[in-house]
Enzyme design. Structure first.
Site, PDB file in Angstrom:
ATOM      1  N   ASP A  16      -8.771  -6.112  -5.027  1.00 40.48           N
ATOM      2  CA  ASP A  16      -8.348  -4.837  -4.442  1.00 40.48           C
ATOM      3  C   ASP A  16      -8.846  -3.713  -5.333  1.00 40.48           C
ATOM      4  OD1 ASP A  16      -7.097  -2.624  -3.383  1.00 40.48           O
ATOM      5  OD2 ASP A  16      -5.062  -3.424  -3.523  1.00 40.48           O
ATOM      6  N   SER A  64       0.842  -1.190   0.000  1.00 38.30           N
ATOM      7  CA  SER A  64       0.000   0.000   0.000  1.00 38.30           C
ATOM      8  C   SER A  64       0.886   1.254   0.000  1.00 38.30           C
ATOM      9  CB  SER A  64      -0.942  -0.030   1.213  1.00 38.30           C
ATOM     10  OG  SER A  64      -1.916   0.972   1.132  1.00 38.30           O
ATOM     11  N   HIS A  68      -8.136  -4.937  -0.580  1.00 35.86           N
ATOM     12  CA  HIS A  68      -6.833  -4.307  -0.354  1.00 35.86           C
ATOM     13  C   HIS A  68      -6.102  -4.922   0.832  1.00 35.86           C
ATOM     14  CE1 HIS A  68      -3.801  -1.242  -0.678  1.00 35.86           C
ATOM     15  NE2 HIS A  68      -4.031  -0.796   0.546  1.00 35.86           N
ATOM     16  N   ASP A  69      -6.832  -5.301   1.854  1.00 42.27           N
ATOM     17  CA  ASP A  69      -6.211  -5.873   3.054  1.00 42.27           C
ATOM     18  C   ASP A  69      -5.540  -7.221   2.805  1.00 42.27           C
ATOM     19  OD1 ASP A  69      -6.560  -3.844   4.824  1.00 42.27           O
ATOM     20  OD2 ASP A  69      -8.234  -4.737   5.916  1.00 42.27           O
ATOM     21  N   ARG A 105     -12.133   6.615   9.670  1.00 46.59           N
ATOM     22  CA  ARG A 105     -11.750   5.201   9.656  1.00 46.59           C
ATOM     23  C   ARG A 105     -12.824   4.344   8.998  1.00 46.59           C
ATOM     24  NH1 ARG A 105      -7.615   1.817   9.153  1.00 46.59           N
ATOM     25  NH2 ARG A 105      -7.794  -0.076  10.415  1.00 46.59           N
TER      26      ARG A 105
END
Length: 403
Positions: free
Chosen positions: A343, A178, A376-377, A248
């Site tokens: 992602d 990232s 993405h994680d 968040r």
């Protein structure tokens, strides 16, 4: 493990405490780097910043794993993403496990039996390195809004000074996922002679307009919080938690894939039936609120503003009339680029854009596009295909340097 000079004031990493499991030191698995203690490195020499100002006297939190060989040729720098830190692997005394512990350790893809791995907490962070919460040298009060806007390039220059402290002339690899991948790429552009291999995971050579928009909405949530006080909320003994929670929540949505959210939550209700209210009705709402509340407890709002703006500004092609091919023409490193099919924050197309620019310059590139459902994680998770690819690449590096 190298011996570290320990600053007793160095705090544990709240990010790790919030997002990773805890392991009592006595029950650590054999492939853990074990109990680790961060080192606070102080730098008196001013650091020139991209915005034209300079940072006079600053600290960087550093952790190391493994042993630096006599030739100092087996060093690997791990660059962290938005809410992570120097605590890459192993466990702190309080039980917090490093954010990439499944990747770094004895016998793991980045094998600390062969490599000396360094994690550095970036300037502007809230985990011990100099940032908005740190005392201003002239006033003794927290920098707050007066902390300078920093960029990826500023972080890389600061990291280079850490390498100098260790006497490392060239890294065997610089690696990150990232935002960390952007730093790794920047290293290969800014210090081409100091990077043998560059490993860029789930990253991008620049943010899209959509990504900048996500960051702007998140920042707006913080800036509009009545407790923000223009960034000087420390003096008021408050924290803009409402804004941080929303920021968040927005970010977390972009880290997960639609498939992953459907599998985890679907349209499952929190209660047995709908209640015709604006309180939490769906499990996904409960999850997002939980993530927001947790984040607001340990992260700093000014840090969030700084890091998201650094993300926005990163664009190495800008100085080359938008040509990424020209921007990477002077690199000397070999590259491993990894993306994940689901992602959508930094989609595979962005990684392929980088790969094409490197191939246009006849640079050695290995590219892996991993079919993984976690969005993405996925770069943080243990996936057999992903880890096998990274392991094979580092095996090649080890053979090159005789590690």
């Amino acid at each position: 493990m190298t011996e570290l000079q320990v600053d007793p004031a160095a705090s544990a990493d709240p990010a790790a405490a919030a997002d990773t499991p805890r392991h009592p030191a006595a029950t650590l698995p054999p492939d853990s780097v074990g109990l680790v203690v961060p080192e606070r490195m102080h730098f008196a020499e001013p650091l020139p910043l991209r915005n034209g100002s300079q940072l006079v006297g600053y600290d960087l939190m550093v952790e190391t794993y493994g042993t630096l060989n006599a030739e100092r040729s087996n060093a690997v720098l791990i660059c962290h993403a938005l809410n992570a830190s120097h605590h890459v692997a192993g466990v702190h005394a309080e039980g917090e496990v490093g954010w990439w512990d499944n990747m770094v350790g004895p016998g793991k893809p980045v094998d600390t039996n062969r490599f000396f791995v360094i994690g550095v907490n970036n300037l502007g962070s809230c985990f011990g390195s100099t940032g908005p919460m740190s005392p201003h040298p002239q006033t003794g009060q927290p920098y707050g809004a007066r902390f300078p806007v920093v960029t990826v390039e500023d972080w890389v220059n600061a990291q280079a000074r850490v390498a100098d402290r260790f006497g490392i002339r060239q890294f065997a690899a610089v690696m990150g996922g990232s935002l960390g991948g952007m730093q790794a790429l920047a290293w290969s552009l800014m210090y081409p002679e100091r990077v043998r291999h560059c490993v860029v995971v789930a990253s991008t050579p620049k943010l899209s307009a959509q990504n900048i928009a996500f960051n702007e909405v998140a920042r707006s949530a913080i800036l509009s919080d009545p407790d923000f006080h223009g960034g000087d909320y420390y003096a008021h003994n408050v924290k803009p938690k409402r804004g941080l929670r929303v920021a968040r929540m927005i970010g977390h949505i972009t880290y997960l894939s639609d498939e992953d959210m459907a599998e985890k939550f679907g349209r499952e209700l929190k209660a047995e039936d709908i209640r015709f209210s604006f309180d939490v009705e769906f499990q996904v709402e409960s999850y997002l609120r939980y993530q927001g509340d947790k984040f607001a407890e340990y992260f700093d709002a000014n840090t969030y503003l700084l890091i998201t703006r650094a993300l926005d500004y990163f664009d190495p092609a800008l100085a080359y009339e938008g040509s990424l091919t020209r921007a990477v023409a002077h690199t000397r490193a070999s590259y491993l680029v990894v993306s994940f099919t689901t992602d959508w924050r930094f989609a595979p197309a962005r990684s392929r854009e980088l790969v094409k620019a490197l191939l246009d310059n006849k640079r050695p590139v290995t590219y892996g596009e991993i079919d993984a459902p976690h969005g993405h994680d996925a770069f943080l998770l243990e996936d057999a295909r992903y880890h096998a690819l990274v392991r094979a690449y580092y095996e090649r590096i080890a053979q090159e340097i005789g590690a």
